[in-house]
Enzyme design. Sequence first.
Site, mmCIF file in Angstrom:
data_model
loop_
_atom_site.group_PDB
_atom_site.id
_atom_site.type_symbol
_atom_site.label_atom_id
_atom_site.label_comp_id
_atom_site.label_asym_id
_atom_site.label_seq_id
_atom_site.Cartn_x
_atom_site.Cartn_y
_atom_site.Cartn_z
ATOM 1 N N GLY A 78 5.100 -3.472 -6.159
ATOM 2 C CA GLY A 78 5.273 -4.780 -6.781
ATOM 3 C C GLY A 78 6.671 -5.309 -6.549
ATOM 4 O O GLY A 78 7.580 -5.044 -7.356
ATOM 5 N N GLU A 95 9.831 1.984 4.122
ATOM 6 C CA GLU A 95 8.785 1.091 4.621
ATOM 7 C C GLU A 95 9.043 0.714 6.069
ATOM 8 O O GLU A 95 8.145 0.768 6.913
ATOM 9 C CB GLU A 95 8.705 -0.167 3.768
ATOM 10 C CG GLU A 95 7.651 -1.155 4.276
ATOM 11 C CD GLU A 95 7.669 -2.478 3.526
ATOM 12 O OE1 GLU A 95 6.608 -3.112 3.454
ATOM 13 O OE2 GLU A 95 8.735 -2.882 3.044
#
Length: 403
Positions: free
Chosen positions: A134, A251
């Site tokens: 999120g 990531e």
Amino acid sequence: MADSGGDLELETFRGDARAWLEANFPPSLKGKAGLVMTEESASPTGDLAAWRKAIGAKGWATPTWPAQYGGGGLSAKSARVLQQEMDRVGAFNPLTFGMGITMIGPTIMDYGTEEQKRQHIPPIVRGEVRWCVGYSEPGAGSDLASLQTKCVDAGNQYVINGQKVWTSGAQWSDWCGALVRTDPTAPKHDGISFMLVNMRQPGVETRLIKLISGDSPFCETFFTDARAEKDGLLGELNKGWTVGKRLLQHERASQTGAGGWGGRQAPLQEIAKRYVELDGEGRIADPELRTRVIRHLMDAKAHNLTVARAMAEAKGNANPGNAPSVLKNSATVVAQTRAELTLEIMGHQGLGWEGEGFASAEVESVRGWLSGKAMSIYGGSAEIQNNIISKRILGLPDNANST
């Protein structure tokens, strides 16, 4: 077997890995990593479910993670051997398509308490839970530090209210790693904390966002008096910006070609031989197209070699440099160029959306070309990566007016 990394031990391990893959990898999944990724759902079934369970239980979905948390406990050399054997049989790691292994798990390993590691890492390794992240909000995308999702200390819990957007896989996720504002009076990069939030509670709602590729991998996520336990705080209170940046490093590393293995796409030159005219020597007859295919293959090879070098340099370094920003952009260019060339090579067969006139690989290529456009944006846009490269690697000033 002791994992000393010696030649004899490595060859013994190779034999063990080959035998295990022959016994556990379903041949029906050979080379289907891309298809599995696009069809991934909340409850995999059949051979895919069996493969997820087998590789998770073995610990080889995270081959170099510590065995004490369920990982494979392998050396980097043994992990490379395992990758080679998976490539040989067309196998792939089905657990790298989520965010547990590629982002959340490594970040918990970096910042989590021992209790948090023991609670969250083993289920991630086994593929028993799914995670989303999120981060972005309607008013906080590239300027993520402007996020406004509020998190208030309510005594024995934290209470969260706000909205996130582009939450990949939220509709399937059990947990969310969320950046929230815990001190609204602090400067925007301060007063942010990283919370581990259970998605399976009444205060969390997800809504699908449909893309031009026809898929819906992203969601809007709404938190209405959602709860996070006190042990859900990852890292220090109001120091979540540091944790959040570390997750983004993981990531970007996963998006450089370093994150997954196996299930390789068919070589572009082999695809070309099925669709375009060849000369007398079996080469692509069009010299201009042949040159562009060769240039792409050279770029892809250079990228992969650079990824391997960056991984070796980062080994044991708790504060990696900015190579992921360079490689993220490089991976994007390589992938998007391949997608463009593939459709051009396929000609009118590269325009199919559905129907009996198009093979599944052709339809997959079209949809992959469309979804691949997002690579320039997600994980930090190409422009943001260029800014990082210019400032932190090249040492250029922050703006054109600087002296």
